[in-house]
Design an enzyme around this catalytic site. Structure first.
Site, PDB file in Angstrom:
ATOM      1  N   GLU A  43       0.898  -0.985   0.372  1.00 30.76           N
ATOM      2  CA  GLU A  43      -0.013  -0.038  -0.030  1.00 30.76           C
ATOM      3  C   GLU A  43       1.090   1.271   0.007  1.00 30.76           C
ATOM      4  OE1 GLU A  43      -2.571  -0.564  -0.350  1.00 30.76           O
ATOM      5  OE2 GLU A  43      -3.623  -2.277   0.209  1.00 30.76           O
ATOM      6  N   ASN A  92      -5.007  -6.285   2.472  1.00 33.25           N
ATOM      7  CA  ASN A  92      -5.568  -6.504   3.055  1.00 33.25           C
ATOM      8  C   ASN A  92      -7.212  -7.432   3.982  1.00 33.25           C
ATOM      9  OD1 ASN A  92      -4.912  -4.120   1.864  1.00 33.25           O
ATOM     10  ND2 ASN A  92      -4.832  -2.778   3.775  1.00 33.25           N
ATOM     11  N   HIS A 142      -2.562  -6.425  11.035  1.00 32.08           N
ATOM     12  CA  HIS A 142      -3.510  -7.332  10.531  1.00 32.08           C
ATOM     13  C   HIS A 142      -3.058  -8.623  11.298  1.00 32.08           C
ATOM     14  CE1 HIS A 142      -3.397  -5.257   6.221  1.00 32.08           C
ATOM     15  NE2 HIS A 142      -3.984  -4.387   6.524  1.00 32.08           N
TER      16      HIS A 142
HETATM   17  P1  FDA Z   1     -11.978  -6.491  15.543  1.00 32.39           P
HETATM   18  O1  FDA Z   1     -10.585  -6.380  15.966  1.00 32.39           O
HETATM   19  O2  FDA Z   1     -12.381  -5.689  14.198  1.00 32.39           O
HETATM   20  O3  FDA Z   1     -13.176  -6.333  16.251  1.00 32.39           O
HETATM   21  C1  FDA Z   1     -13.059  -7.579  17.614  1.00 32.39           C
HETATM   22  C2  FDA Z   1     -13.857  -6.756  18.782  1.00 32.39           C
HETATM   23  O4  FDA Z   1     -13.883  -7.725  20.042  1.00 32.39           O
HETATM   24  C3  FDA Z   1     -13.405  -4.982  19.450  1.00 32.39           C
HETATM   25  O5  FDA Z   1     -14.074  -4.680  18.900  1.00 32.39           O
HETATM   26  C4  FDA Z   1     -12.724  -5.320  20.854  1.00 32.39           C
HETATM   27  O6  FDA Z   1     -12.557  -4.480  21.535  1.00 32.39           O
HETATM   28  C5  FDA Z   1     -13.994  -6.885  20.717  1.00 32.39           C
HETATM   29  N1  FDA Z   1     -13.516  -7.749  22.260  1.00 32.39           N
HETATM   30  C6  FDA Z   1     -12.009  -8.381  22.511  1.00 32.39           C
HETATM   31  N2  FDA Z   1     -11.438  -9.066  24.159  1.00 32.39           N
HETATM   32  C7  FDA Z   1     -13.398  -9.086  23.965  1.00 32.39           C
HETATM   33  C8  FDA Z   1     -13.609  -9.306  25.143  1.00 32.39           C
HETATM   34  N3  FDA Z   1     -13.304 -10.263  25.218  1.00 32.39           N
HETATM   35  N4  FDA Z   1     -15.020  -9.248  24.889  1.00 32.39           N
HETATM   36  C9  FDA Z   1     -15.728  -7.779  24.523  1.00 32.39           C
HETATM   37  N5  FDA Z   1     -15.115  -7.695  23.350  1.00 32.39           N
HETATM   38  C10 FDA Z   1     -14.199  -8.182  23.185  1.00 32.39           C
HETATM   39  N6  FDA Z   1      -7.722  -3.838   7.056  1.00 32.39           N
HETATM   40  C11 FDA Z   1      -8.263  -3.923   6.197  1.00 32.39           C
HETATM   41  O7  FDA Z   1      -8.718  -5.045   5.455  1.00 32.39           O
HETATM   42  N7  FDA Z   1      -8.052  -2.458   5.138  1.00 32.39           N
HETATM   43  C12 FDA Z   1      -7.288  -1.872   6.341  1.00 32.39           C
HETATM   44  O8  FDA Z   1      -7.040  -0.339   5.845  1.00 32.39           O
HETATM   45  C13 FDA Z   1      -6.600  -1.992   6.994  1.00 32.39           C
HETATM   46  N8  FDA Z   1      -6.117  -0.794   7.840  1.00 32.39           N
HETATM   47  C14 FDA Z   1      -5.608  -0.412   9.512  1.00 32.39           C
HETATM   48  C15 FDA Z   1      -5.329   0.150   9.713  1.00 32.39           C
HETATM   49  C16 FDA Z   1      -5.219  -0.327  11.521  1.00 32.39           C
HETATM   50  C17 FDA Z   1      -4.660   0.851  12.424  1.00 32.39           C
HETATM   51  C18 FDA Z   1      -5.452  -1.502  12.333  1.00 32.39           C
HETATM   52  C19 FDA Z   1      -5.560  -1.479  13.524  1.00 32.39           C
HETATM   53  C20 FDA Z   1      -5.635  -2.482  11.210  1.00 32.39           C
HETATM   54  C21 FDA Z   1      -6.501  -2.105  10.135  1.00 32.39           C
HETATM   55  N9  FDA Z   1      -6.688  -2.838   9.832  1.00 32.39           N
HETATM   56  C22 FDA Z   1      -7.156  -3.068   7.959  1.00 32.39           C
HETATM   57  C23 FDA Z   1      -7.161  -4.792  10.283  1.00 32.39           C
HETATM   58  C24 FDA Z   1      -8.889  -4.702   9.886  1.00 32.39           C
HETATM   59  O9  FDA Z   1      -9.429  -3.987  11.307  1.00 32.39           O
HETATM   60  C25 FDA Z   1      -8.439  -5.891  10.784  1.00 32.39           C
HETATM   61  O10 FDA Z   1      -8.273  -6.674  10.152  1.00 32.39           O
HETATM   62  C26 FDA Z   1     -10.181  -6.058  11.607  1.00 32.39           C
HETATM   63  O11 FDA Z   1     -11.044  -5.279  12.341  1.00 32.39           O
HETATM   64  C27 FDA Z   1     -10.312  -7.478  11.968  1.00 32.39           C
HETATM   65  O12 FDA Z   1     -11.677  -8.112  12.315  1.00 32.39           O
HETATM   66  P2  FDA Z   1     -12.191  -8.993  13.431  1.00 32.39           P
HETATM   67  O13 FDA Z   1     -13.872  -9.019  12.706  1.00 32.39           O
HETATM   68  O14 FDA Z   1     -11.504  -9.754  13.326  1.00 32.39           O
HETATM   69  O15 FDA Z   1     -12.143  -8.254  15.008  1.00 32.39           O
END
Ligand code: FDA
Length: 503
Positions: free
Chosen positions: A356, A480, A442
C-alpha cells in the site's frame, strides 16, 4: 443454570461479529453483543467524537499513559506521541515480547481505526490459503455480499489524477513504474464522494484533516454505519458496551455461561455479570477470541477444546518501510489519510508483495514515501496461556519476520535503484531502522478454520460454539484482510443459522 439468559451472544463488534449479529437478527434470533470498548457517537469537549492524529488525547488510546503511534518518530524525534490519561480510547497496541499488534476498541472494532482499504484477495491465493473453502461460492456470492453490505466504493480516477491530496501516491506510482512495477487502485469504505467535497471545502474535513488511526469523524463507513446499524434495525440485536467477557463455561444443559466485567470509560469496575446463552459466537478478533478459548481450555472451563487453539498465527506479512525522495520530488504538504493505490507485485514468484502506498499526513513537506507492504511469510506464531498474568502470550520472534523484511527489501531496493533514492531510517524509533518488523495491523489466526474449528467455524469439541473473525484465517491472506473476514463470516453464519440455530 445461572445468569441472565439470551438465545445468542456475540462477543465483540468487529467484522465477524457484526456479520453474525445482522444475520442472526434477520433470522429472528434475539442476540446480545458484548463489546469491551465504547460506543463512539458523543462529541468530546472539542465538539468532535474522535481526537486527531497529530493532536491525540485520551480518546485515542486504550488505557495508556502515553500514545503509541506506529510512526513514533521523525528525524528520530518523538514528535507524534503525547502523555494522556488512561481511558477506554479507540486504538489499542497490544505489546507482546517481540511483536506489537494494533487493534480497534469500540463498537465497530477495527473498522473505527483502519484505513478502510477493502480488498478482495486474488482467487488463486485464497484457494492456496483456504483450500477447503469452495472458492466459486465465495467469489460468486459471499465476497460480493460483503463488498455491497460494507458499502465498498472506488475512487474517481480523473479526480485522483488532478487532486493535490494524492500527489504522494502519484509520485510513488511514477517511481514504481521506473522499476517496472505496476500499481492498482484500492477500493475503500471511505466515501470518496465525501472526500471530494472535503477538497472542495463544502463539508467538514476528516481524511483531508489527517484523521484515521484514532478514528474518522466523517466520511468513513465504519461498521456502526453499515452492518451494525442494519443489525440494530432488525429489532432483535442489542449491544452492551464497556462489557468485557472474561470466562466461558459450558453448563450441564448445554448452554454457555459467561462472566462479564462492566467498567466505566476510566476503567473502574462497575459490575461483574453472568450471562448465559445457547449459541455463542466469538468475534473478539484474532487476539481476543483466541485468548478466551485458551483461557477456557487451560483453566478447565472448556476442557475438550482442541490443541490447535492458539496455533497458526501470523501478521499477514506486514512490514512498514519508507523511502527518502529527492528534493525535486516532493510528496506534498497536503495528503489524504486514506490510501488509494497499491504496488502489486504479488505474481513475483521470488518475493510476492502487495504494498500500500501510505500517506504521511504531517502537514509539512517530508519528502517521505511510506509503504505498508503485505508479504508472503510462511512463519507462524503460537498463542500460549500465561496463567500468572491470566492472558494469552504470543510466541513469535523477530527472526520470524526476516522473510517478510527480505521480500519488502527486494521490492524497494528495485525502486530505490531505479530512482537513485535511499531508505529513511528515522521513522521507526530511536535506532537506525528502515523496516518496521515489530508491529502489525493485520493479526490473523489463532483458531484456524478446519483445524481448531470445522469448515464453518464451529469450535471443535463443543456444540453451538463458533469463531467468526480473523482468527479463522491462517496467518496470511495477501491483501488487507477485512473483506475476507467479512465474506467468510457471511458464508459460515449462513450455514450455522440453517443447520444449527433454526433446526
Ligand atoms: P476486530 O478486531 O475488528 O474486532 C474485535 C472486537 O472485539 C473489538 O471491538 C474488541 O474491542 C472486542 N473484544 C475483544 N475482546 C473482547 C472481550 N473479551 N469482550 C468483549 N469484547 C472484546 N484491514 C483492512 O482490510 N484494510 C485496512 O485498510 C486496514 N487498516 C488497518 C489499520 C489499522 C491501524 C488497524 C489496527 C487495522 C487495520 N486493518 C485493515 C485490519 C482490520 O481492521 C482487522 O483485520 C479487522 O478489524 C479484524 O476484524 P475482526 O472481526 O477479526 O475483529
Amino acid at each position: 443454570s445461572g445468569g441472565t439468559f439470551v438465545p445468542a451472544v456475540v462477543v465483540g463488534t468487529g467484522y465477524g461479529a457484526a456479520v453474525s449479529a445482522l444475520r442472526l437478527g434477520e433470522a429472528g434470533v434475539p442476540t446480545l453483543m458484548l463489546e469491551m470498548g465504547r460506543l463512539w457517537n458523543q462529541p468530546g469537549p472539542d465538539g468532535k467524537v474522535f481526537s486527531g492524529m497529530l493532536t491525540p488525547d485520551k480518546r485515542s488510546s486504550w488505557f495508556k499513559t502515553r500514545t503509541e503511534a506506529p510512526l513514533g518518530s521523525f528525524l528520530w524525534l518523538d514528535l507524534a506521541n503525547r502523555d494522556i490519561e488512561p481511558y477506554a480510547g479507540v486504538l489499542d497496541r497490544v505489546n507482546f515480547d517481540q511483536m506489537s499488534v494494533y487493534v480497534g476498541r469500540g463498537v465497530g472494532g477495527g473498522s473505527l481505526v483502519n484505513g478502510g482499504m477493502a480488498v478482495t484477495p486474488r482467487r488463486s491465493y485464497f484457494e492456496e490459503v483456504l483450500p477447503q473453502v469452495d472458492a466459486a461460492e465465495m467469489y460468486g456470492t459471499y465476497f460480493p455480499r460483503a463488498n455491497s453490505t460494507l458499502r465498498v466504493n472506488n475512487i474517481d480516477p480523473g479526480w485522483f489524477e488532478r487532486t493535490e491530496w494524492y500527489q504522494f501516491a502519484r509520485v510513488s506510482r511514477e517511481q514504481a513504474a521506473k522499476a517496472g512495477l505496476g500499481t492498482t487502485f484500492v477500493p475503500n469504505v471511505y466515501d470518496w464522494d465525501y472526500m471530494r467535497r472535503e477538497a472542495d471545502g463544502t463539508v467538514p474535513r476528516s481524511a483531508l484533516d489527517a484523521e484515521v488511526i484514532y478514528g474518522n469523524n466523517h466520511g468513513k463507513v465504519s461498521l456502526d454505519k453499515s452492518y451494525l446499524a442494519a443489525a440494530l434495525g432488525t429489532g432483535k440485536v442489542t449491544i452492551e458496551t464497556l462489557h468485557q467477557v472474561r470466562t466461558i463455561r459450558r453448563q450441564q444443559d448445554g448452554t454457555y455461561l459467561l462472566t462479564v466485567e462492566q467498567k466505566d470509560a476510566e476503567g473502574t469496575l462497575l459490575a461483574t455479570k453472568e450471562i448465559s446463552c445457547r449459541h455463542l459466537f466469538l468475534g473478539a478478533g484474532s487476539l481476543g477470541s483466541t485468548e478466551l478459548l485458551l483461557r477456557a481450555r487451560e483453566t478447565g472451563t472448556l476442557p475438550d477444546l482442541s490443541s490447535e487453539i492458539g496455533g497458526g498465527w501470523g501478521p499477514n506479512g506486514n512490514i512498514m518501510t519508507a523511502r527518502a525522495n529527492h528534493m525535486w520530488n516532493p510528496t506534498g504538504t497536503k495528503q489524504s489519510s486514506i490510501p488509494a493505490l497499491g504496488i502489486d507485485d504479488w505474481d513475483n514468484p521470488d518475493a510476492p508483495v502487495f504494498a500500500e502506498i501510505a500517506p504521511m499526513p504531517a502537514g509539512l513537506e517530508t519528502w517521505v514515501s511510506l509503504y505498508l507492504a503485505i508479504t508472503k511469510n510462511p512463519q507462524r506464531g503460537t498463542f500460549v496461556y500465561d496463567a500468572a498474568k491470566d492472558r494469552a502470550d504470543l510466541r513469535w520472534t523477530r527472526e520470524q519476520n526476516a522473510p517478510a523484511v527480505a521480500a519488502a527489501k527486494a521490492l524497494f531496493d528495485r525502486v530505490n535503484k531505479a530512482n537513485t533514492t535511499i531508505y529513511r531510517y528515522d521513522l521507526f524509533g530511536k535506532q537506525l531502522k528502515a523496516f518496521a518488523d515489530d508491529f502489525c495491523y493485520h493479526p490473523l489466526g489463532g483458531c484456524v478454520l478446519g483445524k481448531a474449528t470445522d469448515n464453518y467455524g464451529r469450535v471443535s469439541g463443543y456444540e453451538n460454539l463458533y469463531v467468526t473473525d480473523g482468527s479463522l484465517i491462517p496467518g496470511s491472506i495477501g491483501v488487507n484482510p477485512f473483506v475476507t473476514i467479512t465474506a467468510l463470516a457471511e458464508r459460515n453464519v449462513e450455514r450455522v443459522i440453517k443447520e444449527d440455530v433454526k433446526k
